[in-house]
Design an enzyme around this catalytic site. Sequence first.
Site, short mmCIF file in Angstrom:
data_model
loop_
_atom_site.label_atom_id
_atom_site.label_comp_id
_atom_site.label_asym_id
_atom_site.label_seq_id
_atom_site.Cartn_x
_atom_site.Cartn_y
_atom_site.Cartn_z
N ASP A 3 -5.83 8.37 10.03
CA ASP A 3 -4.48 7.97 10.41
C ASP A 3 -4.07 8.46 11.78
O ASP A 3 -4.38 9.58 12.18
CB ASP A 3 -3.49 8.50 9.36
CG ASP A 3 -3.71 7.85 8.01
OD1 ASP A 3 -3.89 6.63 7.98
OD2 ASP A 3 -3.73 8.57 7.00
N GLU A 33 0.86 -1.19 0.00
CA GLU A 33 0.00 0.00 0.00
C GLU A 33 0.89 1.24 0.00
O GLU A 33 1.70 1.43 0.92
CB GLU A 33 -0.86 0.04 1.26
CG GLU A 33 -2.15 -0.72 1.14
CD GLU A 33 -2.99 -0.53 2.40
OE1 GLU A 33 -3.19 0.64 2.81
OE2 GLU A 33 -3.40 -1.54 2.97
#
Length: 264
Positions: A66, A55
């Site tokens: 995140d 990724e």
Amino acid sequence: KTPILTKNKMSSLTNLFQKKNKNLLSVYFSAGFPQKDDTKAILKSLDANDVDFIEVGMPFSDPLADGTTIQYSSAVALENGINLDLIFEQLNEVKSEISTPLVLMGYLNQVLKYGEKEFCQKCKDCGIETVILPDLPMIEYENHYKALFASYGISNVFLITPQTSDQRIRKIDQMTDAFIYVVASSSITGAKGEISEAQIAYFERIKAMGLKSTLIVGFGISNKSTFKKACEYMNGAIIGSAFINFLKDKGVGQIPAFAKGILD
């Protein structure tokens, strides 16, 4: 004008999942971190060390899903001068040197700002067939992006959490032609220590649903033991924050030791 794509070739991820459906290891990192030009070296090293798919994070100034580690790597990459044009350039330069499938992860705003068709065309040029946009609403996907992405040969990955209803999970399963991203806990990304009883109950619930899609666990998978435990219930797992911390502490040259530490 949107190109019409003839779906006569299997995507590299579909091909991978047909050959291997257990203990799949994916590694996430932010493009342009630790240094702006490290992207290619990181991809080549992960490719050479038995990682199943990678990724590539598109650094963004407001990464909602995140945690602090990925936010940090994003901020450093942006300070380094990374941007989408540079990321696509780096991916294009390395695509003939690696065979590991790549997934591009970022946010819808980045796609809108870049230009939807321009973004899709660049993905296609770089050999990117799969994207993860955690903030892409399903209704937007159904009404617009599904057809747009399909015309460029791009698959979209949906995320599910412990709060996602069975009904929605089944709908996602029907719409998935890459994999389902099983978010391990209702929180932001980050290494969390060992997998909890509550998480195991959640994995068991998902496993019992008998879904057709490949299931990959992310958020909180940080070492060999959490990777192995997640793989007891799902097809594989993604390691992100722990890898970014490793890059920060040990450097790009030590990536083989990182992969060995998870897989051996």
